[in-house]
Design a protein around this motif. Structure first.
Motif, PDB file in Angstrom:
ATOM      1  N   GLY C 148      -4.720  39.422 -42.178  1.00  0.00           N
ATOM      2  CA  GLY C 148      -5.430  39.035 -40.961  1.00  0.00           C
ATOM      3  C   GLY C 148      -4.489  38.173 -40.151  1.00  0.00           C
ATOM      4  N   ARG C 177      -8.856  43.939 -38.557  1.00  0.00           N
ATOM      5  CA  ARG C 177     -10.016  43.587 -37.742  1.00  0.00           C
ATOM      6  C   ARG C 177      -9.694  43.485 -36.259  1.00  0.00           C
ATOM      7  NH1 ARG C 177     -12.649  39.569 -41.231  1.00  0.00           N
ATOM      8  NH2 ARG C 177     -13.217  40.772 -43.083  1.00  0.00           N
ATOM      9  N   ILE C 178      -8.425  43.345 -35.943  1.00  0.00           N
ATOM     10  CA  ILE C 178      -8.114  43.153 -34.527  1.00  0.00           C
ATOM     11  C   ILE C 178      -7.186  44.197 -33.915  1.00  0.00           C
ATOM     12  CG2 ILE C 178      -8.643  40.701 -34.396  1.00  0.00           C
ATOM     13  CD1 ILE C 178      -5.793  40.058 -34.886  1.00  0.00           C
ATOM     14  N   GLY C 233      -9.777  35.641 -46.563  1.00  0.00           N
ATOM     15  CA  GLY C 233     -11.099  35.495 -45.957  1.00  0.00           C
ATOM     16  C   GLY C 233     -11.614  34.071 -46.064  1.00  0.00           C
ATOM     17  N   THR C 285     -22.567  38.498 -34.926  1.00  0.00           N
ATOM     18  CA  THR C 285     -21.175  38.598 -35.325  1.00  0.00           C
ATOM     19  C   THR C 285     -20.673  37.247 -35.801  1.00  0.00           C
ATOM     20  OG1 THR C 285     -18.972  39.262 -34.591  1.00  0.00           O
ATOM     21  CG2 THR C 285     -20.316  38.069 -33.009  1.00  0.00           C
ATOM     22  N   SER C 287     -17.615  35.031 -35.191  1.00  0.00           N
ATOM     23  CA  SER C 287     -16.476  35.009 -34.285  1.00  0.00           C
ATOM     24  C   SER C 287     -15.712  33.715 -34.487  1.00  0.00           C
ATOM     25  CB  SER C 287     -16.962  35.120 -32.843  1.00  0.00           C
ATOM     26  OG  SER C 287     -15.864  35.075 -31.988  1.00  0.00           O
ATOM     27  N   SER C 316     -13.940  38.159 -28.353  1.00  0.00           N
ATOM     28  CA  SER C 316     -12.771  37.960 -29.182  1.00  0.00           C
ATOM     29  C   SER C 316     -11.508  38.047 -28.332  1.00  0.00           C
ATOM     30  CB  SER C 316     -12.748  39.046 -30.263  1.00  0.00           C
ATOM     31  OG  SER C 316     -11.493  39.064 -30.892  1.00  0.00           O
ATOM     32  N   THR C 333     -12.270  46.721 -31.451  1.00  0.00           N
ATOM     33  CA  THR C 333     -11.299  47.729 -31.863  1.00  0.00           C
ATOM     34  C   THR C 333     -11.997  49.067 -32.012  1.00  0.00           C
ATOM     35  OG1 THR C 333     -11.727  47.298 -34.189  1.00  0.00           O
ATOM     36  CG2 THR C 333      -9.946  46.043 -33.147  1.00  0.00           C
ATOM     37  N   ALA C 336     -14.826  49.504 -34.501  1.00  0.00           N
ATOM     38  CA  ALA C 336     -16.162  49.002 -34.188  1.00  0.00           C
ATOM     39  C   ALA C 336     -16.875  49.868 -33.161  1.00  0.00           C
ATOM     40  CB  ALA C 336     -16.048  47.568 -33.687  1.00  0.00           C
TER      41      ALA C 336
END
Lengths: 154, 636, 416
Positions: C148, C177-178, C233, C285, C287, C316, C333, C336
């Motif tokens: 991440g 995730r991004i 995480g 979510t 965030s 985000s 992204t 999603a």
């Protein structure tokens, strides 16, 4: 905010003297890409738009700053930075819709227009009056007078 | 950040034969002797291009020299000079253009770019913040210059580009090098040289910055220069109407190229090209880097045949070339300008060649079978069609693409219609209507028949009086203007006779040429308000403030003179003869506006000019003394 | 109102405190936090690891800055218990009363229950104390678990420090995730070119060593290392709140309404510890970004003072510096979004790459490499729900474009 940088893009000819003035004032370098004011050139339409920090009341750059460097000056209303605390993470640069946060590659920090402490260099250099500095009322008055003069003299 | 002051500090040499790059540091001596811009170009080309080579061969060298003051706060400092051996004249070919190419090249790290050799397949060059690379231009070759720029500006956001269009690719002899969308290094066929090297474009982009030696002094001198320019009586008219200011006066003098120099002015000139008509089409002004005048017009045609056409245009020289030289309508001349830009052709030469073609047609020397259609002055469609044919070397375009002189030589008695000096088509001024410093300069210009290197800084557009057997023009200004002119007293008192209200053409021509050449070395613009008020004194201060190199105003002018003389030597080595400095026969034989030129008298002025220059009075060869004084004796 | 207590001294907590003080200089504010330090930038921790930023530069405030605006600080305390009915907080042996409570307890990094992960040499990067410990440990061969933004930044930082670094990611591309697969591939290549080993689709299943880390095993190979950084995480710090009766959402964060109020009257929550609503999708979510925490803190504080302010939702925006090149991800992204309904506008120049994700003519996300201009414009268009059609109509109009000139830098990405 008492005084503002007021831009009339219809008068801008794209000469770039404002950028040169800003760079030389702040960095003593002849390098337009160091300037905090930029001309956006739509050259195939003959449109030139000077773009500079809008000194937003709720600046997106301040919200995005990961070091909380950016605040509003309670007296001048300007968006100011504790520049020594800046780590050049570029979050402010990405957040600003006006491209007003500029990376100063000589000092390795991100800066925005600070009105040159009350006497903006770009306004001094602008040959067409596209850039003016004053309260909105003052500037409107100047425009009104200039227009009246034009009508009387032609 | 460069260690160098004022200059970027390096010259880049690109050898296309083996795709090699070589960087040379500038030395203070080289800078003092040649300053920059055309000065650098002259020295480099004199040393690298011998007398006998063909301009379109790989042995020719193309040089881009950025003016010294470019990238500073000095008003109007934006200009870059491009030079080579000209395919049109065989002499020194050179052209000057402003906008933003120069500042980008300088901020990319280089004061000059030298291109040698050629590649087998089309390429383009990228100079990006000091990094140099060559790329395949296969997908760009064949595209017009606007299409090419759209692609390059997308690939390299923020860049500027010098490029050729189809005309340069097709080696049209007077093809130009485009400077962005709307400007060009137009005259003398530099585009053909670039085309012969298979070089489609040079992309420049830079943010390295230039360090002034003395920031405070530079700012102070720049403001002083700006105030001088703004206080010139020529400033306000130029700011509002640009170069078109000359259009009506020259029409009134009957001193325009009208229908291929057959009349001094078209009968409906005022009707179709006067200010109100022009202003209908123009919307706002556009400036070059650091310019306070913004003389260029933004043009948009909103109705009629060319509706939707928009560009920066309406300069007097092309407008008269097309509008008066060929008789086109105002709108059609804009269209012709657009085509010239897209295809990459010099507007003056194109107008000159086409004017000649129409005259040949009218004389019956060529006909509709040769051309494919009828030709006539004022037939816009036919002329635009002819432009296409020339750009693509189709049909008679194959012949006309060679330029007026060479094309005319294909036909018996064709040369009588070719309005050129030394092989370069003469632009807007008909010297029969107005013999002045400006029109005399067409004879002595080192690049051939052209008017842009000898304009009197204090030209008076109110009077058209030529006295004393072509030797003097009317001064027409007062003591104040005389005093304010930045010239050394010794020259000024010879050039201007206040008592008799005259300006000596020979002496003023020499001064004007050196002054303009100085501007072309320092990158400053030659527009009337600037040329009028800016002289060697303030330029020496600006030069020293920016670069840190100490130089007096006398030394500054001498460096410019050195450059001019060196170019003359180049031309002589390339085969220029004394007899080449003559106008077309027509100017001595046919009257326009009741006047014609007297060859003997003109020769006398030429002789006086040579004397003023320290050249042999008969041959125009720079004398040994002169060369020694300029430290050019080793040039031989 | 007698007393506002803010639990937490991070971005959200401080934003809340400053917002209250901008409106009201008198109401007493007490800030309680675990670390006995003034606020520092957690985002800048990897920069400190790399040496780009000094340790003392990390601090955004000094202790006297709190005093100067009249904030009573109780830093270095664990909270034992919150009594909702009595409106009391028990810390150590002290009891503090509140009228309003703002929970800004943040999140903590977790190390998964992998055998050997509790040995010396296993670290997370979440607090300044983590940095101190890592530096003191003098790492040489580092394994970073998780790619991440923390993982990637730490990997780069330690590589710059001279360590040999391997990064392991369980998903099929880094920064899952991004970034979408294609930009992630490019970034991965940049890391590889720089000398960082990147392993994807691989999972760490064991750590070996006699008392200190000497190696690790994945489901595919054994890796030599003396230090492991777990960037696998975080978990929301919601235990105390939960015990006190605050409702926790499905994603594990404190549930709040649009006024940042929890299910309990007068108790607000903001920052990493909450579940917020995504501005674009309207769905819950997590965030966990600094700018979002600041905005939530501001909204919570205003509502706390009695002003009704709605939270517009979280957006985000992540800015990474990878090998000196700026990589940015805004919004959502592809993962999603519904692939059937999503258009991808992708482009590049020699030094730049971009992709914009469009759904129903609206911008849903953007990812870039090597670009720093035009992104603010795209993000604003995204937040304002400006359709591409409207964008294009404005841009081509010579008069309109002068008024909304800020559209222009976004043009080249939106193919207009």
């Amino acid at each position: 905010m008492s005084k503002q940088l007021i831009i009339d893009s219809t008068k801008c000819t794209g000469c770039g003297l404002c950028q040169m003035a800003c760079a030389i004032k702040n960095n003593r370098q002849c390098e337009p890409s160091l300037a905090r004011i930029r001309i956006w050139r739509e050259e195939t339409r003959g449109i030139f738009i000077p773009m500079v920090c809008q000194q937003c009341e709720n600046p997106p750059c301040a919200a995005a700053c990961l070091m909380n460097v950016i605040t509003k000056d309670p007296v001048t209303g300007l968006t100011i930075r504790k520049i020594d605390a800046c780590i050049a993470c570029r979050a402010c640069q990405v957040a600003c819709p006006f491209e007003a946060s500029h990376y100063d590659y000589l000092r390795e920090v991100v800066v925005n227009c600070d009105h040159c402490e009350g006497s903006p260099a770009c306004v001094q250099y602008c040959p067409t009056g596209a850039l003016q500095y004053g309260s909105l009322n003052e500037v409107l008055d100047n425009c009104r007078q200039a227009e009246a003069l034009r009508r009387v003299c032609t | 950040m460069s260690q160098s002051r004022g200059y970027a500090g390096q010259i880049l040499e690109v050898d296309l034969n083996n795709q090699a790059f070589h960087r040379t540091e500038l030395t203070p001596e080289f800078c003092q002797d040649y300053l920059g811009g055309i000065g650098f170009n002259a020295r480099i080309i004199y040393d690298a291009v011998p007398g006998g080579i063909d301009a379109l061969s790989p042995d020719n060298v193309l040089v881009f020299g950025v003016g010294t003051m470019v990238g500073s706060t000095f008003p109007t400092a934006s200009r870059t000079e491009v030079s080579s051996k000209s395919p049109m004249t065989g002499l020194f070919g050179t052209s000057n253009s402003g906008m933003f190419f120069g500042i980008q090249l300088k901020n990319a790290g280089f004061d000059a770019l030298v291109v040698k050799g050629r590649t087998d397949k089309p390429v383009y060059l990228v100079i990006d913040n000091g990094d140099v690379s060559i790329h395949d231009a296969g997908r760009l070759w064949g595209k017009d210059s606007w299409e090419t720029l759209d692609i390059l500006k997308k690939q390299y956001p923020g860049c500027e580009a010098a490029l050729i269009g189809p005309a340069g690719e097709n080696l049209v002899r007077f093809a130009c090098i485009e400077n962005g969308y709307y400007d060009a290094w137009a005259r003398t066929g530099l585009g053909a040289v670039m085309g012969s090297k298979n070089l489609k474009a040079i992309v420049v982009r830079g943010s390295l910055g230039i360090t002034p030696d003395n920031v405070e002094k530079l700012i102070e001198v720049s403001w002083r220069a700006r105030q001088l320019i703004e206080s010139s009586p020529f400033f306000a008219p130029f700011k509002s109407y640009g170069s078109m200011n000359a259009a009506m006066p020259y029409g009134n003098f009957k001193a325009l190229n009208a229908h291929n120099f057959s009349q001094g002015c078209l009968p409906d000139w005022k009707e179709n090209f006067a200010r109100p008509k022009v202003e209908e089409l123009t919307y706002g002004h556009v400036a070059c880097q650091s310019c306070i005048i913004a003389c260029a017009h933004w043009v948009e045609i909103k109705e009629g045949k060319y509706k939707g056409l928009r560009m920066k245009d309406m300069e007097v020289t092309p407008t008269t070339s097309f509008g008066s030289g060929c008789g086109m309508s105002l709108e059609a001349s804009v269209k012709a300008a657009e085509m010239s830009q897209r295809y990459g052709m010099d507007m003056v030469s194109a107008g000159g060649v086409m004017g000649m073609a129409i005259e040949l047609f009218n004389r019956g020397i060529i006909n509709a079978d040769d051309v494919g259609y009828e030709l006539a002055f004022g037939d816009d469609d036919a002329i635009l069609h002819l432009m296409e044919d020339i750009a693509h070397r189709r049909g008679i375009g194959q012949v006309l693409a060679e330029g007026a002189l060479r094309a005319a030589q294909q036909y018996k008695d064709g040369e009588a219609s070719a309005m050129h000096v030394k092989g370069l088509e003469i632009p807007m001024i008909d010297p029969r209507g107005r013999t002045s410093t400006w029109s005399f300069g067409i004879l002595t210009n080192i690049r051939g028949g052209d008017h842009l290197r000898c304009r009197n800084p204090i030209e008076n557009l109110r009077y058209n009086e030529n006295k004393h057997e072509f030797q003097k023009e009317r001064f027409g200004f007062d003591q104040k203007m005389y005093d304010a002119l930045d010239m050394p007293d010794s020259i000024k008192s010879q050039a201007i006779d206040l008592e008799n209200d005259t300006t000596d053409i020979a002496i003023m021509s020499r001064w004007a040429e050196d002054l303009i050449n100085l501007f072309n070395s320092l990158g400053v613009c030659i527009r009337p308000p600037v040329e009028h008020r800016i002289g060697p004194t303030i330029l020496a201060e600006a030069y020293t403030a920016f670069t840190g190199i100490k130089i007096t105003s006398t030394e500054l002018m001498q460096s410019s003179e050195r450059c001019w003389n060196l170019i003359k030597l180049f031309n002589l080595r390339a085969g220029e003869k004394p007899g080449d400095s003559k106008f077309p026969r027509r100017f001595y034989e046919q009257e326009v506006g009741g006047k014609k030129l007297d060859e003997t008298q003109l020769q006398e002025v030429l002789r006086q000019y040579y004397v003023a220059r320290g050249w042999d009075p008969l041959t125009g060869q720079p004398s040994g003394n002169t060369l020694r004084e300029l430290r050019l004796n080793s040039a031989e | 109102m007698k007393n506002i207590i803010i639990i937490g001294n991070g971005a959200a907590g401080n934003s809340a405190a400053e917002t209250i003080r901008r409106q009201n200089m008198d109401v007493p504010i007490v800030m309680i936090a675990r670390e006995e330090l003034p606020i520092y930038s957690a985002c800048a921790l990897p920069d400190c690891l790399s040496g780009w930023v000094n340790r003392n530069q990390l601090f955004i405030k000094q202790m006297q800055d709190y005093k100067r605006i009249g904030i009573i600080t109780k830093f270095g305390y664990e909270i034992s218990h919150i009594d909702i009915k009595q409106r009391l907080i028990l810390i150590d042996k002290e009891t503090v009363a509140f009228d309003r409570l703002i929970l800004a307890t943040g999140s903590r990094a977790i190390i998964p229950p992998v055998p050997g992960s509790n040995m010396a040499g296993n670290f997370v990067v979440k607090t300044i104390s983590d940095i101190d410990q890592i530096m003191a440990y003098k790492p040489h061969q580092v394994l970073v678990v998780g790619s991440g933004n923390i993982g990637v930044e730490v990997a780069e930082a330690l590589h710059m420090r001279g360590c040999h670094v391997t990064m392991v990611e369980v998903m099929d591309h880094i920064l899952p995730r991004i970034f979408d697969k294609e930009p992630a591939r490019r970034l991965s290549q940049m890391l590889l070119d720089h000398g960082i080993t990147v392993l994807t689709r691989e999972k760490v299943i064991g750590v070996s060593g006699g008392g200190r880390v000497e190696g690790a095993t994945t489901d595919q190979r054994a890796i030599n290392c003396d230090t492991i950084i777990w960037a696998a995480g975080v978990r929301q710090n919601v235990e105390i709140a939960q015990t006190a009766g605050v409702r926790i959402g499905k994603l594990g964060g404190i549930q709040v309404d649009s006024h940042m109020q929890t299910n309990l009257e007068g108790i607000y929550a903001c920052g990493d510890c909450i579940e917020s609503i995504d501005m674009l999708t309207g769905k819950p979510t997590l965030s966990l970004l600094w700018p979002n925490a600041k905005r939530q803190g501001e909204v919570a504080a205003l509502n706390c003072l009695g002003q009704e302010v709605d939270y517009e939702g979280a957006v985000s925006m992540v800015v990474e510096d990878i090998c000196g090149i700026t990589a940015v991800s805004i919004g959502m992204t592809s993962a999603a979004l519904d692939p059937q309904n999503t258009t991808i506008l992708e482009g590049q120049t020699p030094n730049e790459y971009w992709r914009v994700l469009v759904q129903d003519d609206l911008i849903m996300g953007m990812q870039t490499i090597g670009i720093t201009s035009g992104l603010g414009a795209v993000m604003t268009l995204m937040k304002k729900r400006t359709t591409l059609r409207e964008f294009k109509q404005t841009v081509i109009d010579n008069n309109l474009i002068r008024k909304t000139a800020w559209y222009l830098p976004a043009r080249r990405f939106l193919e207009v």
